[in-house]
Design an enzyme around this catalytic site. Structure first.
Site, PDB file in Angstrom:
ATOM      1  N   LYS A  60       0.807  -1.220   0.000  1.00 36.03           N
ATOM      2  CA  LYS A  60       0.000   0.000   0.000  1.00 36.03           C
ATOM      3  C   LYS A  60       0.846   1.278   0.000  1.00 36.03           C
ATOM      4  O   LYS A  60       0.380   2.332  -0.444  1.00 36.03           O
ATOM      5  CB  LYS A  60      -0.924   0.011   1.218  1.00 36.03           C
ATOM      6  N   SER A  85      -9.054  -0.302   6.751  1.00 39.43           N
ATOM      7  CA  SER A  85      -9.014  -1.216   7.892  1.00 39.43           C
ATOM      8  C   SER A  85      -7.603  -1.376   8.427  1.00 39.43           C
ATOM      9  O   SER A  85      -7.397  -1.984   9.468  1.00 39.43           O
ATOM     10  CB  SER A  85      -9.562  -2.595   7.495  1.00 39.43           C
ATOM     11  N   GLU A 211      -9.353 -13.912  -3.896  1.00 34.82           N
ATOM     12  CA  GLU A 211      -9.973 -13.232  -2.765  1.00 34.82           C
ATOM     13  C   GLU A 211     -10.582 -14.249  -1.803  1.00 34.82           C
ATOM     14  O   GLU A 211     -10.734 -15.435  -2.138  1.00 34.82           O
ATOM     15  CB  GLU A 211     -11.021 -12.223  -3.230  1.00 34.82           C
ATOM     16  N   GLY A 215     -15.808 -13.129   1.057  1.00 40.49           N
ATOM     17  CA  GLY A 215     -15.956 -11.813   0.433  1.00 40.49           C
ATOM     18  C   GLY A 215     -15.672 -11.918  -1.043  1.00 40.49           C
ATOM     19  O   GLY A 215     -14.705 -11.348  -1.549  1.00 40.49           O
ATOM     20  N   ASP A 217     -17.083 -10.841  -3.809  1.00 38.11           N
ATOM     21  CA  ASP A 217     -17.761  -9.921  -4.718  1.00 38.11           C
ATOM     22  C   ASP A 217     -17.008  -9.732  -6.031  1.00 38.11           C
ATOM     23  O   ASP A 217     -17.614  -9.668  -7.100  1.00 38.11           O
ATOM     24  CB  ASP A 217     -17.968  -8.567  -4.048  1.00 38.11           C
ATOM     25  N   SER A 315       1.198  -9.698  -0.344  1.00 40.62           N
ATOM     26  CA  SER A 315       0.854  -8.279  -0.299  1.00 40.62           C
ATOM     27  C   SER A 315       1.199  -7.560   0.994  1.00 40.62           C
ATOM     28  O   SER A 315       1.334  -6.338   1.007  1.00 40.62           O
ATOM     29  CB  SER A 315      -0.632  -8.085  -0.609  1.00 40.62           C
TER      30      SER A 315
END
Length: 328
Positions: A60, A85, A211, A215, A217, A315
């Site tokens: 990030k 988060s 993923e 979750g 989606d 990650s």
């Protein structure tokens, strides 16, 4: 991959190359690790891009620093507000500290304590909220408007995505061209950025997003070609508790990503602890998503990785050790 032309999309390889230049001397060029045991177990030649060794412990930082470095002088003076988060929170806090930009971060009450503490430690003001009663995007937008600050979302932002894509650019420079690239997916910033990078610097590479099953989606969105949502997914992968892909990341995922897969929390934890023990590196649950898909055989029957060169993006490494050890 869909039929949308690349010049109709919001991001290009040139944007990622520009981000890489801005990150020189600021982001770390993280190591690529290999494991003979992993290669024997999977039948592939596997290259782990270890963003757990990045500044503040996750990929990030790349996107946050790139985005903040492109603010106007007036925007820098007014400061930035982000919602996260954990890892985006820390990234914006650290980038703000390095660039002299005030950062306010909206974080859920149930965010890992290690991430809350680190965000404050980097000098950011933290505003907590109850995820059961508040929508973070709405709360953050309101506060940013009241304070006159620039909103820096965690993934649905061109400069954020461009910065995240530098991880794949580096991996390909370090390991050479790949046959497959496995990338964790929450809101799709890392996945879409890495997919754009792979399409340019390793054009034969197939990019697969991973993923958590709780979750899913993005996986449903990818296969249905319509944007799907998921409200407060209950998964140990806190970095992937996003409601949906974004207006920027969704078309990029549809165009550049070749497949989407999911792993259960049990599979995720099993792979994460295995990597701790066998590879001697600490990674967080979200950081283990791509590795879990490979180690748990999720690609079998859909993709033949035997004898292939496979990149795996790890990650992040901001693990809440006390909380995770209770799950062993």
């Amino acid at each position: 991959m869909n039929s949308t032309t690349a010049n109709q999309l919001p991001l290009s390889a040139e944007d990622i190359d520009g981000a890489a230049k801005r990150l020189l001397g600021h982001a770390l060029r993280t190591p690529v690790l290999t494991s003979r045991t992993v290669d024997e177990r999977t039948g592939a030649q596997v290259f782990f891009k270890c963003e757990n060794f990045q500044r503040m412990g996750a990929f990030k930082f790349r996107g946050a620093f790139n985005a903040l470095s492109r603010l106007t002088p007036e925007q820098k003076q007014r400061g930035v507000l982000a919602y996260s988060s954990g890892n985006h929170a820390q990234a914006v806090a650290l980038a703000g500290s390095l660039l002299g930009v005030k950062a306010v971060i909206v974080m859920p009450l149930d965010a890992p304590q290690v991430k809350l503490q680190a965000t404050r430690g980097y000098g950011a003001e933290v505003i907590t909220y109850d995820p059961q009663t508040a929508v973070r995007e709405e709360l953050a937008t309101r506060i940013a408007s009241e304070r006159g600050m620039t909103l820096i979302p965690p993934y649905n932002h061109v400069d954020i995505v461009a910065g995240q894509g530098t991880a794949a650019k580096e991996l390909i420079e370090q390991a050479g061209e790949l046959d497959y690239l496995l990338v964790p997916c929450g809101g799709g910033g890392l996945l879409s950025g890495c997919a754009v990078a792979a399409s340019h610097w390793s054009p034969r590479c197939k990019v697969i997003g991973i993923e958590p099953a709780a979750g899913d989606d993005a996986t449903r969105s990818f296969h249905s070609k319509t944007l799907q949502t998921c409200s407060n997914p209950d998964t140990i992968a806190d970095g992937a508790r996003t409601p949906s892909l974004g207006s920027i990341t969704f078309p990029l995922v549809l165009h550049y990503v070749h497949d989407m897969l999911t792993v259960s929390d049990a599979e995720l934890l099993r792979s994460m602890f295995w990597i701790w023990e066998r590879m001697k590196i600490v990674i967080e649950p979200t950081g283990a998503l791509a590795a879990a898909a490979l180690l748990e055989g999720k690609l079998d029957g859909r993709h033949d990785c035997k004898g292939k060169r496979v990149g795996v993006v790890v990650s992040g490494g901001n693990a809440d050790i006390k909380a995770l050890c209770r799950l062993v």
